[in-house]
Design an enzyme around this catalytic site. Structure first.
Site, PDB file in Angstrom:
ATOM      1  N   ASP A 138      99.545  80.177 -64.687  1.00  0.00           N
ATOM      2  CA  ASP A 138      98.187  80.539 -65.041  1.00  0.00           C
ATOM      3  C   ASP A 138      97.513  81.600 -64.221  1.00  0.00           C
ATOM      4  O   ASP A 138      98.120  82.422 -63.543  1.00  0.00           O
ATOM      5  CB  ASP A 138      97.544  78.881 -64.755  1.00  0.00           C
ATOM      6  N   HIS A 170      90.595  78.617 -64.141  1.00  0.00           N
ATOM      7  CA  HIS A 170      91.397  78.130 -65.091  1.00  0.00           C
ATOM      8  C   HIS A 170      92.594  77.212 -64.656  1.00  0.00           C
ATOM      9  O   HIS A 170      92.740  76.366 -64.932  1.00  0.00           O
ATOM     10  CB  HIS A 170      91.775  79.296 -66.210  1.00  0.00           C
ATOM     11  N   SER A 469      93.838  74.493 -74.111  1.00  0.00           N
ATOM     12  CA  SER A 469      94.233  74.695 -72.707  1.00  0.00           C
ATOM     13  C   SER A 469      94.300  73.439 -72.250  1.00  0.00           C
ATOM     14  O   SER A 469      95.289  72.819 -71.388  1.00  0.00           O
ATOM     15  CB  SER A 469      93.871  75.694 -71.854  1.00  0.00           C
TER      16      SER A 469
END
Length: 626
Positions: A138, A170, A469
């Site tokens: 990520d 994220h 996600s």
């Protein structure tokens, strides 16, 4: 390189792999992936490549090759060439809770058990008993976040920088979903109790600035490093639309040789209109759609497929993907809205992309001196769009503009640019910690005096996310907690148990919208303890090696292999297989939405708050509509 959270000491990786910049043109040519055997390539070509993975006895390498080198390789028998491809972490959205008595700040002193723990039955599993390492590929992780476990390790690279400095939020958001601790504050993750071990492989340095693109070669290398470091579950909350045989080959090998389970986001390119029209043929995104990757769709808060969740034949499972509260990068200020006011005129909201790394872009009202406005040339724009880079001279000019802005007591550098028929500028190959905004249509014409910028930013220890996600991280965390009950179970055992016991939400059996449905991890555990197996073995797959006695399903018939074989189907090599009889591949799960524990709508506390979207375009980084 490897960096321990505790010691921050750098040590070498046994694989000797290294990360290259993302794919774009350079003076040496374009970026390619090359698969080759020992002795096939000339020293000239080898000097341009770096090995990033393996496919059997072949090497997989990445590098910049000239047109002449490419032409030469195309005539070498057995050498495979792929143009390097791009992937994205940005297909997600952030919801920002409106001010109320239930603000996110309450999580600094209290703890939320998210609704998705109950909806998936993860909260009914025993605590994690054994270590099942989860690797998060990520944007990095804020590893010192007080709600994350201590046992986090990661991998630095020249391209992406330090793994424990999240490029946005994220990766930190995914880490919290998987393993936020039950410590009385914040939120609980899937591995909130018992043993939790996370590995982090960072792919980007910034959200929209320098080194913000992800290449397929970097993903291959990250997968190899994760597996070689002992990961059993690899979470890939990212996607792209290009199929890569080399990436698929690496995933296949590690699935069968190392027993790894790969979990990936199906993408956020779904259409509510198409779903309502009965069209379930959204494009395939990768790596989710490779054979040995679980492709994860998302549910909304009504327990049905989210509008953005794609529908196609490769969807395996769904999980909640709306109102997902999790940890955020505490050092990141995400600009949410920018207004421009000239003199006493009305404020005008503008479309922008935040270029800076977000450490100083707090909410502010600031006068904009003329020295704080810089205009790119048409040549700069064309180079950024075509090659995803800027010239050295342009980067120097931007640095000088920043210095001039600071000298004039400016607080923000605004960069505008001429519109191009080649497309829009989504970011800039430029690194800065000074607040810097790329403005897509600068409204001020002529006199640039007496301009005020009103900037609204978000900054918190926690943030609310929505997207496939988040659904992917829920599945990864649930798998790790389930598998921790008995590490001797194989990856096939785990996947079969989850599919066989999932809530069948759509058409009976597997369908293109929900796949096998919403996992019920508690029932999957009972299934495993009972030693049950599916009525139909897994379908035959050309890239899997089969041992003598192993069973497969092929065209609805169960076959048993006589001997070890690979790439030999029962129809192509009938002497290698023995037919056992037919089986029904369309059997639906015995779990139904009315079963106890199905509580998608069982919200509590913060999850009952209304939310407002401050980012358009389903972008986690929030680019002002771009």
């Amino acid at each position: 390189m490897v960096c321990s959270k505790k010691s921050l000491l750098i040590a070498g990786i046994a694989t000797g792999l290294s990360i290259l910049p993302a794919a774009h043109a350079q003076e040496g040519g374009n970026s390619y992936l090359v698969e080759y055997a020992q002795g096939q390539l000339s020293p000239n070509v080898l000097s341009s490549l770096k090995v990033i993975g393996r496919n059997g006895n072949n090497y997989i390498a990445q590098g910049y090759l000239s047109a002449q080198q490419v032409a030469g390789l195309e005539h070498v028998n057995g050498v495979i060439l792929e143009p390097d491809y791009g992937l994205s972490l940005s297909n997600n959205s952030l919801d920002y809770l409106q001010n109320s008595s239930h603000s996110l700040d309450t999580l600094n002193n209290s703890e939320l058990e998210p609704y998705w723990l109950r909806a998936t039955g993860i909260n009914s599993l025993p605590i994690a008993l054994n270590e099942i390492p989860v690797c998060i590929i990520d944007s990095g992780v804020d590893s010192a976040h007080p709600d994350l476990p201590n046992n986090i390790n990661g991998y630095h690279s020249v391209y992406a920088g330090f793994w424990n400095q999240d490029a946005l939020s994220h990766g930190t958001h995914m880490a919290g979903i998987i393993a936020a601790q039950g410590n009385g504050i914040g939120v609980k993750g899937a591995l909130s109790e018992g043993v939790a071990k996370l590995q982090v492989h960072k792919l980007i340095r910034t959200a929209h600035g320098k080194n913000s693109s992800i290449s397929g070669g970097s993903l291959i290398e990250a997968i190899e490093v994760c597996a070689n470091s002992g990961a059993k579950v690899i979470n890939m909350s990212l996607s792209g639309d290009q199929f890569s045989p080399m990436t698929m080959a690496v995933i296949d090998r590690l699935t069968y040789d190392r027993g790894v389970i790969f979990v990936a986001a199906a993408g956020n390119h779904g259409s509510q209109l198409k779903k309502l029209s009965g069209l379930h043929n959204d494009s395939l995104h990768y790596p989710a759609s490779y054979h040995n990757v679980l492709s994860i769709g998302a549910l909304d808060t009504n327990g049905v497929a989210a509008s953005f969740s794609p529908a196609n034949g490769e969807i395996d499972l769904v999980a909640p993907g709306s109102k997902i509260i999790s940890t955020a990068n505490r050092s990141h200020f995400a600009v949410q809205q920018v207004g421009v006011q000239q003199g006493s005129g009305a404020e005008e909201l503008i479309s922008y992309t935040q270029i800076d790394v977000g450490v100083n872009s707090h909410s502010m009202q600031a006068t904009l001196p003329a020295q704080c406005i810089y205009s790119l040339t048409a040549e700069d724009v064309e180079q950024q769009i075509a090659e995803r880079t800027l010239s050295y001279n342009t980067r120097v000019a931007l640095s000088n503009a920043q210095s001039s802005c600071k000298a004039a007591n400016g607080k923000v550098l605004v960069i505008d640019y001429p519109q191009s028929t080649s497309g829009s500028v989504k970011g800039l190959d430029y690194y800065t910690e000074f607040p810097t905004l790329l403005v897509h249509q600068w409204p001020v014409v002529g006199d640039t005096s007496n301009i005020t910028l009103n900037i609204s930013s978000f900054h918190s220890n926690y943030v609310v996310g929505a997207g496939t996600s988040q659904a992917t991280a829920i599945i990864s965390g649930g798998i790790a907690r389930l598998w921790s009950q008995n590490p001797q179970w194989s990856n096939t055992d785990i996947i079969n148990a989850i599919k066989e016991t999932s809530y069948d939400l759509g058409s009976s059996g597997h369908d293109n919208v929900y796949g096998y449905g919403l996992p019920n991890f508690a029932k999957a555990l009972s299934y495993l303890h009972a030693g049950r197996t599916p009525d139909c073995p897994q379908e035959w797959y050309q890239n899997k090696p089969y041992s003598g006695g192993e069973k497969v399903t092929y065209n609805g018939i169960v076959y048993t292999a006589h001997y070890w074989n690979k790439n030999l189907s029962p129809s192509a090599a009938p002497s290698m297989w023995e037919a056992q009889g037919a089986c029904d591949m369309n059997n639906a799960s015995t779990s139904q939405p009315t079963d106890g524990g199905y509580s998608t709508l069982d919200f509590s506390g913060l999850e009952e708050e209304e939310v407002s979207y401050s980012c358009e375009g389903l972008s986690l980084m929030c680019g002002g509509g771009r």
